[in-house]
Write a protein that holds these residues in place. Structure first.
Motif, mmCIF file in Angstrom:
data_model
loop_
_atom_site.group_PDB
_atom_site.id
_atom_site.type_symbol
_atom_site.label_atom_id
_atom_site.label_comp_id
_atom_site.label_asym_id
_atom_site.label_seq_id
_atom_site.Cartn_x
_atom_site.Cartn_y
_atom_site.Cartn_z
ATOM 1 N N ASP A 294 6.689 4.983 -6.323
ATOM 2 C CA ASP A 294 5.676 5.136 -7.359
ATOM 3 C C ASP A 294 5.139 3.789 -7.848
ATOM 4 O OD1 ASP A 294 4.035 6.602 -9.025
ATOM 5 O OD2 ASP A 294 5.485 6.642 -10.659
ATOM 6 N N VAL A 295 4.471 3.075 -6.946
ATOM 7 C CA VAL A 295 3.821 1.816 -7.292
ATOM 8 C C VAL A 295 2.321 2.085 -7.286
ATOM 9 C CG1 VAL A 295 3.440 -0.583 -6.618
ATOM 10 C CG2 VAL A 295 5.678 0.488 -6.224
ATOM 11 N N PRO A 296 1.626 1.871 -8.401
ATOM 12 C CA PRO A 296 0.182 2.132 -8.429
ATOM 13 C C PRO A 296 -0.549 1.342 -7.348
ATOM 14 C CG PRO A 296 1.011 1.700 -10.642
ATOM 15 C CD PRO A 296 2.133 1.387 -9.695
ATOM 16 N N MET A 297 -1.564 1.966 -6.752
ATOM 17 C CA MET A 297 -2.279 1.370 -5.637
ATOM 18 C C MET A 297 -2.910 0.022 -5.994
ATOM 19 S SD MET A 297 -5.217 3.037 -3.190
ATOM 20 C CE MET A 297 -4.241 3.975 -2.019
ATOM 21 N N ASP A 298 -3.271 -0.160 -7.255
ATOM 22 C CA ASP A 298 -3.888 -1.443 -7.622
ATOM 23 C C ASP A 298 -2.890 -2.605 -7.573
ATOM 24 O OD1 ASP A 298 -2.427 -0.859 -9.934
ATOM 25 O OD2 ASP A 298 -4.151 -0.972 -11.276
ATOM 26 N N ARG A 299 -1.612 -2.294 -7.318
ATOM 27 C CA ARG A 299 -0.597 -3.347 -7.163
ATOM 28 C C ARG A 299 -0.145 -3.490 -5.711
ATOM 29 N NH1 ARG A 299 3.034 -1.498 -11.940
ATOM 30 N NH2 ARG A 299 4.639 -1.783 -10.378
ATOM 31 N N ALA B 76 2.393 9.594 3.324
ATOM 32 C CA ALA B 76 1.526 8.449 3.618
ATOM 33 C C ALA B 76 2.184 7.175 3.103
ATOM 34 C CB ALA B 76 0.151 8.639 2.970
ATOM 35 N N PRO B 77 2.016 6.063 3.817
ATOM 36 C CA PRO B 77 2.666 4.826 3.387
ATOM 37 C C PRO B 77 2.038 4.272 2.115
ATOM 38 C CG PRO B 77 1.217 4.379 5.239
ATOM 39 C CD PRO B 77 1.234 5.866 5.042
ATOM 40 N N GLY B 78 2.872 3.572 1.359
ATOM 41 C CA GLY B 78 2.413 2.931 0.131
ATOM 42 C C GLY B 78 2.925 1.516 0.059
ATOM 43 N N ALA B 79 3.368 1.102 -1.114
ATOM 44 C CA ALA B 79 3.868 -0.254 -1.329
ATOM 45 C C ALA B 79 5.036 -0.538 -0.394
ATOM 46 C CB ALA B 79 4.289 -0.433 -2.781
ATOM 47 N N GLY B 80 5.026 -1.719 0.187
ATOM 48 C CA GLY B 80 6.094 -2.110 1.102
ATOM 49 C C GLY B 80 6.057 -1.376 2.420
ATOM 50 N N GLY B 81 4.995 -0.604 2.669
ATOM 51 C CA GLY B 81 4.898 0.166 3.904
ATOM 52 C C GLY B 81 5.780 1.402 3.915
ATOM 53 N N GLU B 82 6.451 1.658 2.811
ATOM 54 C CA GLU B 82 7.340 2.825 2.720
ATOM 55 C C GLU B 82 6.547 4.069 2.339
ATOM 56 O OE1 GLU B 82 10.620 2.873 3.441
ATOM 57 O OE2 GLU B 82 10.287 0.803 4.102
ATOM 58 N N PRO B 83 6.966 5.247 2.823
ATOM 59 C CA PRO B 83 6.262 6.480 2.448
ATOM 60 C C PRO B 83 6.251 6.671 0.933
ATOM 61 C CG PRO B 83 7.803 6.902 4.223
ATOM 62 C CD PRO B 83 8.067 5.499 3.743
ATOM 63 N N ILE B 84 5.138 7.178 0.439
ATOM 64 C CA ILE B 84 5.013 7.425 -1.003
ATOM 65 C C ILE B 84 5.871 8.616 -1.416
ATOM 66 C CG2 ILE B 84 3.427 8.037 -2.859
ATOM 67 C CD1 ILE B 84 1.197 6.793 -1.221
ATOM 68 N N HIS B 85 5.878 9.648 -0.602
ATOM 69 C CA HIS B 85 6.518 10.924 -0.963
ATOM 70 C C HIS B 85 5.955 11.412 -2.293
ATOM 71 C CE1 HIS B 85 9.245 10.798 2.410
ATOM 72 N NE2 HIS B 85 9.630 9.585 2.054
ATOM 73 N N GLU B 86 4.603 11.355 -2.383
ATOM 74 C CA GLU B 86 3.946 11.790 -3.607
ATOM 75 C C GLU B 86 3.845 13.314 -3.645
ATOM 76 O OE1 GLU B 86 -0.246 10.737 -3.808
ATOM 77 O OE2 GLU B 86 -0.374 10.879 -1.636
ATOM 78 N N TRP B 87 3.737 13.834 -4.832
ATOM 79 C CA TRP B 87 3.492 15.261 -5.005
ATOM 80 C C TRP B 87 2.003 15.497 -4.820
ATOM 81 C CZ3 TRP B 87 7.216 18.867 -5.658
ATOM 82 C CH2 TRP B 87 8.495 18.405 -5.982
#
Length: 135
Positions: free
Chosen positions: A19-24, A109-120
């Motif tokens: 849970d790292v906001p995309m703007d970061r 989908a990948p997020g911060a650090g290239g790790e999956p977001i596992h978003e809801w």
């Protein structure tokens, strides 16, 4: 076939694992995320399950017609969906189970650090016409 709307939220959903906001995120992390989303959509196009999808800009305005003349423009007192909805995808799948399967895959989908977001993701069926009653 049944159509479903997959909604990606900025906030308002349960917290994602990554849970790292995309703007970061770093620019290459944003690029990897967008590439994943595009590759996912391209794959669904080949199976005929993709209908449409878009990312949404954070800005937006509520508009209401208030009688003759130019409608007023306002930003409230309604829920700020421009702060809530990040994007959407429409899929047309065989059944609910397939919609859940695809939503789960998109959640990774990948997020911060290239790790999956596992978003809801919010999964909502399109409203269909009520059944016709015949006697």
């Amino acid at each position: 076939m049944a159509k479903y709307l997959l909604l990606k939220h900025y906030r308002g959903a349960p917290e994602a694992v990554n849970d790292v906001p995309m703007d970061r995120w770093k620019p290459e992390e944003v690029d990897a995320h967008v590439r994943y989303m595009n590759d996912f959509a391209d794959r669904l196009k080949t199976t005929g399950e993709f209908v449409d999808g878009q990312a949404l800009a954070p800005e937006g305005t509520w508009v209401r017609h208030d009688g003759p003349g130019k409608p007023p423009v306002t930003d409230g007192p309604f829920a700020e969906t421009k702060d809530l909805i990040a994007g959407w995808m429409v899929i047309d799948v065989e059944d609910y189970d397939r919609a859940v399967e695809l939503a789960g895959e998109l959640s990774a989908a990948p997020g911060a650090g290239g790790e999956p977001i596992h978003e809801w993701l919010e999964l909502r069926p399109f409203l269909t016409a009520p059944p016709t009653i015949t006697e």
